[in-house]
Design an enzyme around this catalytic site. Structure first.
Site, PDB file in Angstrom:
ATOM      1  N   SER A  40       0.791  -1.226   0.000  1.00 50.57           N
ATOM      2  CA  SER A  40       0.000   0.000   0.000  1.00 50.57           C
ATOM      3  C   SER A  40       0.821   1.272   0.000  1.00 50.57           C
ATOM      4  O   SER A  40       0.313   2.323  -0.395  1.00 50.57           O
ATOM      5  CB  SER A  40      -0.935   0.008   1.221  1.00 50.57           C
ATOM      6  OG  SER A  40      -0.186   0.000   2.414  1.00 50.57           O
ATOM      7  N   HIS A  88      -5.432  -4.180  -1.118  1.00 50.79           N
ATOM      8  CA  HIS A  88      -5.239  -3.178  -2.167  1.00 50.79           C
ATOM      9  C   HIS A  88      -5.168  -3.831  -3.547  1.00 50.79           C
ATOM     10  O   HIS A  88      -4.459  -3.354  -4.436  1.00 50.79           O
ATOM     11  CB  HIS A  88      -3.981  -2.360  -1.894  1.00 50.79           C
ATOM     12  CG  HIS A  88      -4.135  -1.423  -0.730  1.00 50.79           C
ATOM     13  ND1 HIS A  88      -4.686  -0.166  -0.858  1.00 50.79           N
ATOM     14  CD2 HIS A  88      -3.833  -1.572   0.584  1.00 50.79           C
ATOM     15  CE1 HIS A  88      -4.705   0.433   0.321  1.00 50.79           C
ATOM     16  NE2 HIS A  88      -4.206  -0.409   1.214  1.00 50.79           N
ATOM     17  N   LYS A 112     -12.460  -1.036   1.050  1.00 51.95           N
ATOM     18  CA  LYS A 112     -11.746  -0.226   0.054  1.00 51.95           C
ATOM     19  C   LYS A 112     -12.523  -0.248  -1.264  1.00 51.95           C
ATOM     20  O   LYS A 112     -13.497   0.466  -1.429  1.00 51.95           O
ATOM     21  CB  LYS A 112     -10.304  -0.712  -0.076  1.00 51.95           C
ATOM     22  CG  LYS A 112      -9.496  -0.456   1.199  1.00 51.95           C
ATOM     23  CD  LYS A 112      -8.061  -0.882   1.092  1.00 51.95           C
ATOM     24  CE  LYS A 112      -7.252  -0.409   2.289  1.00 51.95           C
ATOM     25  NZ  LYS A 112      -7.703  -0.937   3.576  1.00 51.95           N
TER      26      LYS A 112
END
Length: 385
Positions: A172, A200, A231
């Protein structure tokens, strides 16, 4: 007699009260010294308050007008997608705000024991590191993306019952991708399992958004995948673990974070479910994001900036100095661009950066405006000639 006991208690308590006050004064002094050191190093992190829904354009408390947001994990723009919102409202109406309870409580230990070993990339996310610290297995740390060092650690760990290689799929802070083909090859050679954190990557890496294992063609070789709903999949909260059936069953019985956490609110589950439906129906959003990521990266590099990673929507603009990163981020906000400077201890000393995150809902004009602001601010602070 009663009055005498009260007076005696009051007199006895006075020294203890003074000692407690003295300890509190000492604590305040220690804390203020630490806080002043953070300010002096230029690594103080101020929190900005967003006063609108998440999206490419937001409103920030204390800043007039709309702001372009390039600092969110909203990779696919699904946080404010009308169908995702409607699914959350429907779940809220049907199932209520929450279950007001943890899951069934039992057990204390999850997968690995003192008989086992976990091998971790040195730049793994802090949540992975903290989980490993709590684990009772033997711990090995290999250099970032260094397969020679990983092999050496695997050879050293052969004496343990189970060996688990743990890595982020996409890192990340640097936006780079774990070499999963090589990791899986070494794991197979040395009889190890592979754990990948896809926080991610889920939703947008790989042809259909299934993550780095799909991107690199090793979906059948990764043992355990851990990821988030907070996310790309709507941006609320919650997460999940996938793996062999017996492993998941054991985690349900013994994983403390699972057992002692409340169940997901229905609205969160409803939003995430709809986000997955949208991605299953079409990969158009994924392709759009990839094109915009490439546009930003190529324009920034052409302007003279150093951008870490490759092809990931996390685009770290490397600056080195913590104060420079913070000041540039502040000046970007004055120009209507929301980004954040990252410095120690979030990243190593001397590697401060502004982390830009591209979303599928950014327009090409948004991308170009962001680059123009970076060039202007970079020249103002001497980061560009």
């Amino acid at each position: 007699m009663w009055a005498g006991r009260v007076l005696h208690a009051a007199l006895s308590a006075a020294p203890r009260g003074r000692r407690a006050q003295s300890a509190l004064t000492q604590l305040r002094g220690v804390l203020e010294e630490e806080l002043e050191a953070i300010r002096g190093a230029g690594t103080w992190k101020s929190e900005r308050v967003i006063t609108s829904r998440q999206g490419p354009r937001i409103h920030v408390d204390g800043v007039s007008g709309g702001i372009l947001n390039f600092c969110a994990n909203n990779y696919l723009g699904l946080s404010s997608h009308p169908e995702v919102i409607q699914a959350g409202l429907q779940a809220l109406e049907e199932f209520g705000a929450g279950l007001s309870s943890t899951r069934f409580i039992c057990g204390t230990q999850a997968l690995l024991t003192p008989q086992d070993a976990v091998l971790s990339d040195e730049l793994n996310h802090a949540s992975i590191i903290d989980g490993i610290r709590l684990c009772k297995a033997h711990k090995y740390r290999y250099r970032h993306l260094d397969m020679t060092d990983l092999e050496a650690k695997l050879q050293e760990a052969q004496k343990h019952r189970l060996r688990l290689v743990a890595t982020d799929g996409a890192f990340s802070m640097d936006g780079d991708i774990a070499p999963l083909r090589e990791i899986c090859h070494l794991a197979s050679r040395y009889g190890a399992l592979v754990f990948v954190d896809e926080c991610h990557a889920t939703g947008f890496l790989g042809a259909t958004g299934r993550g780095t294992d799909e991107l690199l063609g090793v979906m059948d070789q990764v043992t355990v995948i851990n990821s988030t709903l907070g996310k790309a999949l709507g941006g609320a909260s919650g997460g999940y673990t996938t793996g062999p059936g017996p492993l998941v069953s054991l985690l349900r019985q013994r994983s403390r974070p699972y057992l002692f956490s409340n169940s997901l609110p229905p609205a969160v589950a409803g939003c995430a479910s709809k986000a997955l439906d949208l991605l299953t129906e079409s990969n158009a959003i994924i392709q759009t994001m990839a094109a915009k990521t490439q546009r930003f990266r190529s324009k920034m590099e052409a302007a003279g900036f150093t951008i870490l990673g490759a092809s990931h929507p996390i685009c770290p603009v490397m600056l080195g100095d913590a104060r420079l990163a913070s000041c540039m981020a502040d000046d970007m906000l004055k120009r209507g661009i929301f980004v954040i400077g990252f410095s120690y201890p979030v990243v190593p000393k001397g590697k401060a950066r502004i982390r830009v995150q591209i979303s599928a809902v950014h327009s090409e004009e948004d991308i170009d405006r962001c680059v123009e602001a970076f060039v202007e601010v970079g020249r103002l602070h001497g980061a560009l000639p």
